[in-house]
Motif scaffolding. Structure first.
Motif, PDB file in Angstrom:
ATOM      1  N   ARG A  30      57.258  41.460  47.616  1.00 47.43           N
ATOM      2  CA  ARG A  30      56.076  42.114  47.048  1.00 47.43           C
ATOM      3  C   ARG A  30      56.522  43.015  45.902  1.00 47.43           C
ATOM      4  O   ARG A  30      57.365  43.893  46.073  1.00 47.43           O
ATOM      5  CB  ARG A  30      55.355  42.929  48.110  1.00 47.43           C
ATOM      6  CG  ARG A  30      54.010  43.510  47.649  1.00 47.43           C
ATOM      7  CD  ARG A  30      53.240  44.086  48.825  1.00 47.43           C
ATOM      8  NE  ARG A  30      51.911  44.520  48.438  1.00 47.43           N
ATOM      9  CZ  ARG A  30      51.600  45.766  48.081  1.00 47.43           C
ATOM     10  NH1 ARG A  30      52.548  46.707  48.089  1.00 47.43           N
ATOM     11  NH2 ARG A  30      50.365  46.080  47.737  1.00 47.43           N
ATOM     12  N   LEU A  31      55.952  42.791  44.737  1.00 43.18           N
ATOM     13  CA  LEU A  31      56.339  43.520  43.532  1.00 43.18           C
ATOM     14  C   LEU A  31      55.262  44.529  43.182  1.00 43.18           C
ATOM     15  O   LEU A  31      54.118  44.156  42.882  1.00 43.18           O
ATOM     16  CB  LEU A  31      56.560  42.555  42.364  1.00 43.18           C
ATOM     17  CG  LEU A  31      57.602  41.446  42.596  1.00 43.18           C
ATOM     18  CD1 LEU A  31      57.701  40.551  41.380  1.00 43.18           C
ATOM     19  CD2 LEU A  31      58.963  42.048  42.930  1.00 43.18           C
ATOM     20  N   VAL A  32      55.638  45.807  43.236  1.00 40.15           N
ATOM     21  CA  VAL A  32      54.693  46.896  42.976  1.00 40.15           C
ATOM     22  C   VAL A  32      55.343  47.891  42.031  1.00 40.15           C
ATOM     23  O   VAL A  32      56.526  48.233  42.183  1.00 40.15           O
ATOM     24  CB  VAL A  32      54.275  47.606  44.281  1.00 40.15           C
ATOM     25  CG1 VAL A  32      53.294  48.737  43.976  1.00 40.15           C
ATOM     26  CG2 VAL A  32      53.646  46.618  45.245  1.00 40.15           C
ATOM     27  N   ILE A  33      54.592  48.356  41.045  1.00 39.59           N
ATOM     28  CA  ILE A  33      55.058  49.390  40.120  1.00 39.59           C
ATOM     29  C   ILE A  33      54.330  50.684  40.459  1.00 39.59           C
ATOM     30  O   ILE A  33      53.101  50.776  40.324  1.00 39.59           O
ATOM     31  CB  ILE A  33      54.796  48.994  38.654  1.00 39.59           C
ATOM     32  CG1 ILE A  33      55.555  47.709  38.304  1.00 39.59           C
ATOM     33  CG2 ILE A  33      55.212  50.122  37.718  1.00 39.59           C
ATOM     34  CD1 ILE A  33      55.308  47.231  36.892  1.00 39.59           C
ATOM     35  N   ASP A  34      55.089  51.681  40.918  1.00 40.26           N
ATOM     36  CA  ASP A  34      54.515  52.987  41.235  1.00 40.26           C
ATOM     37  C   ASP A  34      54.465  53.834  39.966  1.00 40.26           C
ATOM     38  O   ASP A  34      55.495  54.097  39.341  1.00 40.26           O
ATOM     39  CB  ASP A  34      55.350  53.689  42.305  1.00 40.26           C
ATOM     40  CG  ASP A  34      55.294  52.955  43.635  1.00 40.26           C
ATOM     41  OD1 ASP A  34      54.242  52.368  43.936  1.00 40.26           O
ATOM     42  OD2 ASP A  34      56.315  52.958  44.363  1.00 40.26           O
ATOM     43  N   LEU A  35      53.288  54.260  39.605  1.00 46.30           N
ATOM     44  CA  LEU A  35      53.111  55.074  38.406  1.00 46.30           C
ATOM     45  C   LEU A  35      53.411  56.539  38.713  1.00 46.30           C
ATOM     46  O   LEU A  35      53.225  56.997  39.848  1.00 46.30           O
ATOM     47  CB  LEU A  35      51.683  54.922  37.885  1.00 46.30           C
ATOM     48  CG  LEU A  35      51.289  53.490  37.483  1.00 46.30           C
ATOM     49  CD1 LEU A  35      49.839  53.443  37.037  1.00 46.30           C
ATOM     50  CD2 LEU A  35      52.198  52.976  36.379  1.00 46.30           C
ATOM     51  N   VAL A  42      46.403  57.515  40.111  1.00 44.16           N
ATOM     52  CA  VAL A  42      46.326  56.133  39.638  1.00 44.16           C
ATOM     53  C   VAL A  42      46.922  55.232  40.713  1.00 44.16           C
ATOM     54  O   VAL A  42      47.993  55.522  41.264  1.00 44.16           O
ATOM     55  CB  VAL A  42      47.083  55.955  38.302  1.00 44.16           C
ATOM     56  CG1 VAL A  42      46.957  54.516  37.809  1.00 44.16           C
ATOM     57  CG2 VAL A  42      46.552  56.926  37.263  1.00 44.16           C
ATOM     58  N   GLU A  43      46.225  54.169  41.001  1.00 44.21           N
ATOM     59  CA  GLU A  43      46.711  53.231  42.006  1.00 44.21           C
ATOM     60  C   GLU A  43      47.944  52.486  41.492  1.00 44.21           C
ATOM     61  O   GLU A  43      48.050  52.194  40.289  1.00 44.21           O
ATOM     62  CB  GLU A  43      45.619  52.219  42.359  1.00 44.21           C
ATOM     63  CG  GLU A  43      44.404  52.830  43.030  1.00 44.21           C
ATOM     64  CD  GLU A  43      44.742  53.375  44.406  1.00 44.21           C
ATOM     65  OE1 GLU A  43      45.676  52.829  45.042  1.00 44.21           O
ATOM     66  OE2 GLU A  43      44.095  54.341  44.836  1.00 44.21           O
ATOM     67  N   PRO A  44      48.887  52.188  42.377  1.00 40.38           N
ATOM     68  CA  PRO A  44      50.060  51.400  41.952  1.00 40.38           C
ATOM     69  C   PRO A  44      49.655  50.022  41.440  1.00 40.38           C
ATOM     70  O   PRO A  44      48.674  49.429  41.899  1.00 40.38           O
ATOM     71  CB  PRO A  44      50.900  51.305  43.234  1.00 40.38           C
ATOM     72  CG  PRO A  44      50.425  52.422  44.102  1.00 40.38           C
ATOM     73  CD  PRO A  44      48.974  52.610  43.783  1.00 40.38           C
ATOM     74  N   VAL A  45      50.416  49.534  40.498  1.00 39.64           N
ATOM     75  CA  VAL A  45      50.142  48.229  39.906  1.00 39.64           C
ATOM     76  C   VAL A  45      50.862  47.167  40.728  1.00 39.64           C
ATOM     77  O   VAL A  45      52.093  47.191  40.853  1.00 39.64           O
ATOM     78  CB  VAL A  45      50.597  48.183  38.438  1.00 39.64           C
ATOM     79  CG1 VAL A  45      50.328  46.803  37.841  1.00 39.64           C
ATOM     80  CG2 VAL A  45      49.888  49.264  37.635  1.00 39.64           C
ATOM     81  N   VAL A  46      50.116  46.245  41.295  1.00 35.21           N
ATOM     82  CA  VAL A  46      50.678  45.172  42.118  1.00 35.21           C
ATOM     83  C   VAL A  46      50.862  43.941  41.239  1.00 35.21           C
ATOM     84  O   VAL A  46      49.882  43.362  40.746  1.00 35.21           O
ATOM     85  CB  VAL A  46      49.772  44.849  43.318  1.00 35.21           C
ATOM     86  CG1 VAL A  46      50.376  43.722  44.148  1.00 35.21           C
ATOM     87  CG2 VAL A  46      49.558  46.095  44.167  1.00 35.21           C
ATOM     88  N   LEU A  47      52.110  43.558  41.037  1.00 37.39           N
ATOM     89  CA  LEU A  47      52.403  42.372  40.237  1.00 37.39           C
ATOM     90  C   LEU A  47      52.349  41.094  41.060  1.00 37.39           C
ATOM     91  O   LEU A  47      51.951  40.038  40.559  1.00 37.39           O
ATOM     92  CB  LEU A  47      53.790  42.517  39.589  1.00 37.39           C
ATOM     93  CG  LEU A  47      53.977  43.718  38.659  1.00 37.39           C
ATOM     94  CD1 LEU A  47      55.400  43.742  38.119  1.00 37.39           C
ATOM     95  CD2 LEU A  47      52.971  43.683  37.513  1.00 37.39           C
TER      96      LEU A  47
END
Length: 233
Positions: A30-35, A42-47
Motif C-alpha cells: 500500500r503506497l501512501v504519501i503523508d503530507l 489534509v488527508e494522506p494521498v493514497v497512490l
C-alpha cells in the motif's frame, strides 16, 4: 526498504504480529504519501491501495520482495566490479606503455646506472596494484559512501541518539585512521625501493652465475641476499 524487510518478515508473518486469527488479512504494497502538518488537516494521498493477503501469502510476498531486492543489489555489484576491472586494466595498459615510452627516451648513459631487472620490475610488477587502485578510487567512495549514508539514515530513523553516536564514531575514524596510515605509507615506499634493488641483485646473480661458480662466491651471494631480505622484513 531492504533494511526493514527482515524485521517485517520476522515480526509479522512468522511471529504472527497482526494475525490474531487464521482469517486475518493485512495490506501489502500500500503506497501512501503523508503530507506535513503545516499544510493543515489534509488527508494522506493514497497512490495504491495494495493487496489484502493472509498470513502465508504475506510471508511469501515479503520474502519475494526481499529476494528481489537482494538480486538487484547483486546485479549492481556485478556491474560495478566488471566495469571497475575494465577501467583498471585500461589505465594499467596506458601507464605501462607510457613507462616504456619514457625508457626509450633515456640516454644510453642512464642505463649504466640502472639494472635491466629493476626496470622490468618497475614496469611489470610495481604498477600492477595500480590497476585495482584506479578502479577502486572511483567506485569505492561512491558505492560505499552511499551505502554507509543509507545505513546511517536507517539507524537515525530507528533511534536518533544511536545514529548520532554512529556518525560521531565515523568522524573519529576519518581523522585518526589517515594519521595512522602515514607511517605505513612511508614504510611501504622503503620496502618497494628495497625490493627493486633486490630484483636487480638477483638479475646480476643470474647473469654472472658462471663467474660465481668459477670463483666460488656462492656463500657471499647468499649472505648478501639474506641481508637484503632482512632489510625488507
Amino acid at each position: 526498504m531492504s533494511l526493514d524487510l527482515p524485521k517485517q518478515i520476522v515480526n509479522g508473518p512468522i511471529q504472527g504480529d497482526g494475525f490474531n486469527t487464521p482469517d486475518t488479512q493485512q495490506t501489502f504494497l500500500r503506497l501512501v504519501i503523508d503530507l506535513p502538518d503545516w499544510l493543515g488537516k489534509v488527508e494522506p494521498v493514497v497512490l495504491f491501495n495494495g493487496f489484502a493477503l493472509d498470513r502465508f501469502q504475506m510471508l511469501m510476498a515479503l520474502s519475494g520482495a526481499f529476494l528481489f531486492l537482494v538480486i538487484i543489489n547483486g546485479l549492481f555489484k556485478f556491474y560495478i566490479n566488471t566495469y571497475k576491472g575494465r577501467l583498471g586494466e585500461r589505465m594499467l595498459r596506458r601507464l605501462r606503455f607510457q613507462l616504456i615510452d619514457r625508457v626509450l627516451r633515456f640516454p644510453p648513459n642512464t642505463f649504466k646506472r640502472v639494472k635491466a631487472s629493476e626496470v622490468a620490475t618497475m614496469i611489470k610488477d610495481e604498477v600492477e596494484p595500480l590497476g585495482g587502485f584506479i578502479g577502486d578510487a572511483f567506485v569505492q567512495p561512491a558505492f560505499l559512501g552511499l551505502q554507509a549514508a543509507t545505513s546511517l539514515f536507517f539507524i537515525i530513523l530507528q533511534n536518533f541518539w544511536l545514529g548520532f553516536l554512529a556518525a560521531f564514531m565515523v568522524g573519529i575514524q576519518g581523522v585518526v585512521i589517515p594519521k595512522m596510515r602515514r607511517r605505513l605509507i612511508l614504510l611501504g615506499r622503503e620496502r618497494q625501493l628495497t625490493a627493486r634493488q633486490l630484483a636487480g641483485r638477483v638479475g646480476e646473480i643470474v647473469d654472472g652465475i658462471s663467474s660465481i661458480h668459477v670463483h666460488d662466491t656462492s656463500n657471499y651471494e647468499r649472505a648478501d641476499i639474506a641481508s637484503r631480505l632482512g632489510r625488507i622484513f
